[in-house]
Design a protein around this motif. Structure first.
Motif, short mmCIF file in Angstrom:
data_model
loop_
_atom_site.label_atom_id
_atom_site.label_comp_id
_atom_site.label_asym_id
_atom_site.label_seq_id
_atom_site.Cartn_x
_atom_site.Cartn_y
_atom_site.Cartn_z
N TYR A 28 0.83 -1.20 0.00
CA TYR A 28 0.00 0.00 0.00
C TYR A 28 0.87 1.26 0.00
O TYR A 28 0.58 2.24 -0.69
CB TYR A 28 -0.93 0.00 1.22
CG TYR A 28 -2.00 -1.05 1.14
CD1 TYR A 28 -3.15 -0.87 0.36
CD2 TYR A 28 -1.88 -2.25 1.85
CE1 TYR A 28 -4.13 -1.84 0.29
CE2 TYR A 28 -2.86 -3.23 1.78
CZ TYR A 28 -3.98 -3.02 1.00
OH TYR A 28 -4.95 -3.99 0.92
N LYS A 29 1.96 1.21 0.79
CA LYS A 29 2.87 2.35 0.84
C LYS A 29 3.59 2.53 -0.49
O LYS A 29 3.83 3.65 -0.93
CB LYS A 29 3.89 2.14 1.97
CG LYS A 29 4.79 3.33 2.23
CD LYS A 29 5.71 3.10 3.42
CE LYS A 29 6.60 4.30 3.68
NZ LYS A 29 7.49 4.05 4.84
N ILE A 30 3.95 1.42 -1.13
CA ILE A 30 4.64 1.49 -2.43
C ILE A 30 3.77 2.18 -3.46
O ILE A 30 4.24 3.00 -4.26
CB ILE A 30 5.03 0.07 -2.89
CG1 ILE A 30 6.15 -0.50 -2.01
CG2 ILE A 30 5.47 0.07 -4.36
CD1 ILE A 30 6.46 -1.95 -2.26
N LEU A 31 2.47 1.86 -3.46
CA LEU A 31 1.54 2.48 -4.41
C LEU A 31 1.04 3.84 -3.94
O LEU A 31 0.44 4.59 -4.73
CB LEU A 31 0.34 1.55 -4.64
CG LEU A 31 0.57 0.39 -5.60
CD1 LEU A 31 -0.57 -0.60 -5.52
CD2 LEU A 31 0.72 0.88 -7.03
N GLY A 32 1.27 4.15 -2.66
CA GLY A 32 0.81 5.43 -2.14
C GLY A 32 -0.68 5.53 -1.96
O GLY A 32 -1.27 6.59 -2.19
N VAL A 33 -1.32 4.39 -1.58
CA VAL A 33 -2.77 4.38 -1.37
C VAL A 33 -3.07 3.86 0.04
O VAL A 33 -2.21 3.23 0.67
CB VAL A 33 -3.49 3.50 -2.42
CG1 VAL A 33 -3.28 4.07 -3.81
CG2 VAL A 33 -3.00 2.06 -2.35
N SER A 34 -4.30 4.09 0.49
CA SER A 34 -4.70 3.59 1.80
C SER A 34 -5.14 2.13 1.68
O SER A 34 -5.39 1.63 0.58
CB SER A 34 -5.84 4.43 2.35
OG SER A 34 -7.01 4.26 1.55
N LYS A 35 -5.27 1.46 2.82
CA LYS A 35 -5.68 0.06 2.82
C LYS A 35 -7.13 -0.12 2.39
O LYS A 35 -7.52 -1.22 2.02
CB LYS A 35 -5.46 -0.55 4.20
CG LYS A 35 -4.00 -0.74 4.55
CD LYS A 35 -3.83 -1.58 5.80
CE LYS A 35 -2.35 -1.86 6.06
NZ LYS A 35 -2.15 -2.70 7.26
N SER A 36 -7.89 0.95 2.42
CA SER A 36 -9.29 0.88 1.98
C SER A 36 -9.45 1.33 0.53
O SER A 36 -10.58 1.50 0.06
CB SER A 36 -10.16 1.75 2.89
OG SER A 36 -9.74 3.11 2.84
N ALA A 37 -8.35 1.51 -0.19
CA ALA A 37 -8.41 2.01 -1.57
C ALA A 37 -9.19 1.06 -2.46
O ALA A 37 -9.08 -0.17 -2.34
CB ALA A 37 -7.00 2.22 -2.11
N SER A 38 -9.98 1.61 -3.37
CA SER A 38 -10.73 0.81 -4.32
C SER A 38 -9.80 0.33 -5.44
O SER A 38 -8.67 0.82 -5.59
CB SER A 38 -11.87 1.62 -4.93
OG SER A 38 -11.35 2.69 -5.71
N LEU A 39 -10.30 -0.62 -6.21
CA LEU A 39 -9.51 -1.15 -7.33
C LEU A 39 -9.18 -0.05 -8.32
O LEU A 39 -8.07 0.01 -8.87
CB LEU A 39 -10.28 -2.28 -8.01
CG LEU A 39 -9.59 -2.96 -9.20
CD1 LEU A 39 -8.28 -3.61 -8.77
CD2 LEU A 39 -10.51 -4.00 -9.84
N ASN A 40 -10.12 0.86 -8.55
CA ASN A 40 -9.90 1.95 -9.48
C ASN A 40 -8.79 2.88 -8.99
O ASN A 40 -7.93 3.32 -9.76
CB ASN A 40 -11.19 2.74 -9.67
CG ASN A 40 -11.09 3.75 -10.79
OD1 ASN A 40 -10.43 3.51 -11.79
ND2 ASN A 40 -11.71 4.88 -10.63
#
Length: 358
Positions: A28-40
């Protein structure tokens, strides 16, 4: 007390060791998104970072190359619902070893109760049905990307008068028939819940047509499907239906088109421009004889790859020859024969198989 404190200290150290072993990379940190991030959101983050870290843009940067590899590994896991569930539960190490039932720490510590009480059995939450709808998309949109708005009338639960039976389940009931005699039977047990009614509400959904999307690919909206009065709604999925195009045919990431030229162009050579899906011009030059069915390949002029927009397919151009109509004079025929320097020749063969036989 000292013995209990020592045991707790040892248990905590073992727990931290296990945590480090199971953690691995933070995708999640590598992509820079939260754990609740949607597929989009995951796909958007990947595409953005992939363009920045691609080796073609950073040829001599080893750190960028390593980050690009980590980015690919993170996207591979988080874009797959099954892999993502395993990763969330067991970390990267759990993916390598396959799915492990239960909590890895509880299987080690058993029922000693260092980190809380025993397990509770969770009842499965009922879920409404999924809805799949076709979405007509033009090839231009799949090439450049676009945003499409869809108006959705979704049934929503609203409070109503009275109560209703809910959360119905089957439980075992024990009845005493006499001294030392018991009977176990199944019985349906329900709760009393506030009554509700389904009211349709208007909702505007925005769909991102991402460059490189393919025919049949699905775009999900979580919890936008059919509602369930006692549980969670299903999902709404839009299925991409690629529309036929007047000039181009798509096969994978490659594009195919046909160009009709005159016999004079076929013999003398020509230059032309083909207007692409986003409006840019593809320059074509032929300085040699073009025969009917000749094919030219233009690298990098196909569709963008969905997983990595830096990579593009190829454009294949097939040429057809338009022959002149009318009748030639004897003098013209003689002049053509002098120019072509060919003798009259005819070959009969099976065009559906092969012109030559062993």
């Amino acid at each position: 007390m000292a013995s209990l404190a020592a045991c707790s200290f040892v248990a905590l150290n073992i727990f931290l060791l296990f945590l480090a072993a199971f953690a691995g990379r933070d995708f999640y940190k590598i992509l820079g998104v939260s754990k609740s991030a949607s597929l989009n959101q995951i796909k958007k983050a990947y595409r953005k970072l992939a363009k920045e870290l691609h080796p073609d843009k950073n040829p001599d940067d080893e750190e960028a190359n390593q980050r690009f590899q980590d980015l690919g590994a993170a996207y591979e896991v988080l874009s797959d619902s099954d892999k993502r569930k395993k990763y969330d539960k067991h970390g990267e190490e759990g993916l390598k070893k396959g799915d492990m039932s239960g909590d890895p720490f509880s299987s080690f510590f058993g029922d000693f109760g260092f980190f809380g009480g025993g397990r509770e059995e969770s009842r499965e939450i009922p879920r409404g049905g999924d809805i799949v709808m076709d979405l007509d998309v033009m090839l231009e949109e799949l090439y450049s990307g676009n945003f499409v708005e869809v108006l959705r009338y979704k049934p929503v639960a609203k409070p109503a008068r009275g109560t209703r039976k809910c959360n119905c389940r089957t439980e075992m009931v024990t009845q005493q028939l006499g001294p030392g005699r018991f009977q176990m039977t199944q019985q349906q047990v329900c709760d009393d819940c506030p009554n509700v009614k389904m009211v349709p509400e208007e909702k505007l959904l925005e769909i991102e047509i991402e460059p490189g999307m393919r025919d049949g690919q699905e775009y999900p909206f979580v919890a936008e499907g059919e509602p369930h009065i006692d549980g969670e709604p299903g999902d709404l999925r839009f299925k991409i239906k690629q529309q036929k195009h007047r000039k181009f045919e798509r096969r994978g990431d490659d594009l195919y088109t046909n160009v009709t030229i005159t016999l004079q162009d076929a013999l003398s050579g020509f230059e032309m421009d083909i207007k692409h899906l986003d409006g840019h011009l593809v320059h074509v030059v032929r300085d040699k004889i073009t025969w009917p069915g000749a094919r030219m390949r233009k690298a990098g002029e196909g569709m963008p790859n969905y997983e990595n927009n830096n990579v593009r397919g190829q454009l294949f151009i097939t040429f057809d020859i338009e022959f002149p109509k009318g009748t030639l004079t004897e003098e013209e025929k003689e002049e053509i024969a002098k120019v072509l320097k060919q003798d009259s020749k005819q070959v009969v063969y099976n065009g559906l198989q092969s012109r030559f036989f062993a």
